[in-house]
Write a protein that holds these residues in place. Sequence first.
Motif, short mmCIF file in Angstrom:
data_model
loop_
_atom_site.label_atom_id
_atom_site.label_comp_id
_atom_site.label_asym_id
_atom_site.label_seq_id
_atom_site.Cartn_x
_atom_site.Cartn_y
_atom_site.Cartn_z
N LEU A 152 -10.34 -0.82 2.80
CA LEU A 152 -11.03 -0.99 4.08
C LEU A 152 -12.54 -0.81 3.97
O LEU A 152 -13.25 -0.90 4.96
CB LEU A 152 -10.46 -0.01 5.12
CG LEU A 152 -8.94 -0.11 5.35
CD1 LEU A 152 -8.48 0.92 6.37
CD2 LEU A 152 -8.55 -1.51 5.80
N ARG A 153 -13.02 -0.54 2.77
CA ARG A 153 -14.45 -0.29 2.61
C ARG A 153 -15.28 -1.56 2.74
O ARG A 153 -14.77 -2.66 2.58
CB ARG A 153 -14.70 0.35 1.25
CG ARG A 153 -14.27 1.79 1.28
CD ARG A 153 -14.67 2.57 0.07
NE ARG A 153 -13.78 3.72 0.01
CZ ARG A 153 -13.05 4.05 -1.05
NH1 ARG A 153 -13.15 3.36 -2.16
NH2 ARG A 153 -12.25 5.09 -1.00
N PRO A 154 -16.59 -1.38 3.02
CA PRO A 154 -17.48 -2.54 3.12
C PRO A 154 -17.37 -3.44 1.89
O PRO A 154 -17.22 -2.96 0.77
CB PRO A 154 -18.87 -1.90 3.17
CG PRO A 154 -18.65 -0.55 3.75
CD PRO A 154 -17.28 -0.12 3.28
N GLU A 210 -13.51 -5.46 5.49
CA GLU A 210 -14.46 -4.61 6.21
C GLU A 210 -14.44 -4.78 7.72
O GLU A 210 -14.85 -3.88 8.44
CB GLU A 210 -15.87 -4.82 5.68
CG GLU A 210 -16.42 -6.21 5.88
CD GLU A 210 -17.79 -6.33 5.20
OE1 GLU A 210 -18.70 -5.61 5.61
OE2 GLU A 210 -17.92 -7.14 4.27
N ASP A 226 -4.33 1.42 2.41
CA ASP A 226 -5.17 2.17 1.49
C ASP A 226 -6.63 2.14 1.92
O ASP A 226 -7.19 1.07 2.13
CB ASP A 226 -5.02 1.52 0.11
CG ASP A 226 -5.41 2.47 -0.99
OD1 ASP A 226 -6.57 2.91 -0.98
OD2 ASP A 226 -4.54 2.78 -1.83
N ASP A 227 -7.24 3.33 2.04
CA ASP A 227 -8.65 3.41 2.45
C ASP A 227 -9.56 2.54 1.59
O ASP A 227 -10.53 1.97 2.09
CB ASP A 227 -9.15 4.86 2.36
CG ASP A 227 -8.67 5.68 3.55
OD1 ASP A 227 -8.24 5.05 4.54
OD2 ASP A 227 -8.71 6.92 3.47
N ALA A 228 -9.25 2.49 0.31
CA ALA A 228 -10.11 1.74 -0.61
C ALA A 228 -10.22 0.27 -0.19
O ALA A 228 -11.23 -0.38 -0.42
CB ALA A 228 -9.57 1.84 -2.03
N CYS A 236 0.81 -1.22 0.00
CA CYS A 236 0.00 0.00 0.00
C CYS A 236 0.84 1.26 0.00
O CYS A 236 0.50 2.23 -0.64
CB CYS A 236 -0.92 0.02 1.21
SG CYS A 236 -2.17 -1.27 1.15
N ARG A 238 -14.91 -5.29 1.39
CA ARG A 238 -13.48 -5.60 1.21
C ARG A 238 -12.92 -6.07 2.56
O ARG A 238 -13.48 -6.99 3.13
CB ARG A 238 -12.78 -4.39 0.63
CG ARG A 238 -13.38 -4.07 -0.76
CD ARG A 238 -12.96 -2.72 -1.28
NE ARG A 238 -13.50 -2.47 -2.61
CZ ARG A 238 -13.33 -1.32 -3.26
NH1 ARG A 238 -12.66 -0.33 -2.69
NH2 ARG A 238 -13.84 -1.17 -4.47
N GLN A 296 -12.16 -4.87 10.93
CA GLN A 296 -10.80 -4.55 11.33
C GLN A 296 -10.68 -4.71 12.84
O GLN A 296 -11.41 -4.09 13.59
CB GLN A 296 -10.46 -3.12 10.90
CG GLN A 296 -10.47 -2.94 9.39
CD GLN A 296 -11.21 -1.69 8.95
OE1 GLN A 296 -11.23 -0.69 9.67
NE2 GLN A 296 -11.84 -1.74 7.79
N LEU A 352 -8.28 -5.29 -5.13
CA LEU A 352 -9.60 -4.67 -5.11
C LEU A 352 -10.53 -5.34 -6.11
O LEU A 352 -11.67 -5.65 -5.82
CB LEU A 352 -9.51 -3.17 -5.41
CG LEU A 352 -8.85 -2.30 -4.33
CD1 LEU A 352 -8.71 -0.87 -4.82
CD2 LEU A 352 -9.65 -2.35 -3.04
N ASP A 373 -13.88 -7.32 -5.17
CA ASP A 373 -15.17 -6.85 -5.70
C ASP A 373 -15.80 -7.88 -6.61
O ASP A 373 -17.01 -7.93 -6.76
CB ASP A 373 -14.98 -5.54 -6.47
CG ASP A 373 -14.61 -4.40 -5.52
OD1 ASP A 373 -14.79 -4.58 -4.31
OD2 ASP A 373 -14.13 -3.37 -6.00
#
Length: 300
Positions: free
Chosen positions: A186-188, A192, A182-184, A135, A190, A194, A157, A161
């Motif tokens: 950590l999104r729902p 999700e 990377d924030d991307a 990252c 993915r 933590q 990613l 997805d």
Amino acid sequence: SKRPAANAIISPDFKFEDMGIGGLDTEFSTIFRRAFASRIFPPGLIEKLGIMHVKGLLLYGPPGTGKTLIARQIGKMLNAREPKIINGPEVLNKYVGQSEENIRKLFADAEKEYKEKGDESGLHIIIFDELDAVCKQRGSGAGGGTGVGDSVVNQLLSKLDGVDQLNNILLIGMTNRKDMIDDALLRPGRLEVQVEISLPDEFGRSQILKIHTAAMKKNNVMGNDVDVAELAALTKNFSGAELSGLVKSATSFAFARNTKAGTTAGVSEDVDNMKVVRQDFLNALDEIKPAFGTDEGELK
Ligand code: ATP
């Protein structure tokens, strides 16, 4: 009704006491509830609820605190395939130019099995250690001058997805530096869920020390004067890995004491009756020091 894809079954011979993980009861039950409980819902319940399995989990915290242990035990508990393990620096250094292909390969077995068996597919766990390594290169154009970090994250990613139907995959990312992730990612949908795995507190340390001295105790190789509670109090800021190192160091002092001049040249028969005593642990405490934490207090 039909069993949802890759619903796992808790192994019949799985016992919590046997996990060999100390001081992480709360963390483990949080991980279980948030990331894995749905895997053992009775058939049909997940459709009834209209939810999807969690596909990604991030474990973060200092080194040597049991993240890998947890990931492996989860796999055992859920009767998953032997986990695939990959680590960030390895992806970047070894597979330059090939990194996307290697990420693709990581998911390939699970995808193949899902195509063949659909809902009957087993659960596949992918452990991505030192995830921060891929990252931190992102967007910097760095990546060892290759920009390879970008493509690794993008490939991850797109895999995450793309596995909407592929409920048979679980990615467990691990890092000492959550701030670098990377924030991307950590999104729902993915990584999700933590969960922080921090240094053990005193009670946790005594649990961990008990685990790592269990064999010597059972085999009567531990001196009666060894008090695990005392050692737990003396090991502020020690990680699980460092506690395991402490036990090892103590055994080395015991061995040296029982051999002539501390050399293997003079190994005496006494080693058959050797005991690891309190003083060996005190000597070990002079030798093994915690790498993290401060004098002000424990991190937990
Ligand atoms: P890293 O971030 O360096 O990968 P980690 O958090 O994944 O570290 P592990 O590899 O799980 O740490 O731990 C290393 C070893 O330390 C384990 O194999 C085990 O012997 C010991 N250990 C660490 N934490 C614990 C714990 N909570 N209970 C029992 N043993 C532990």
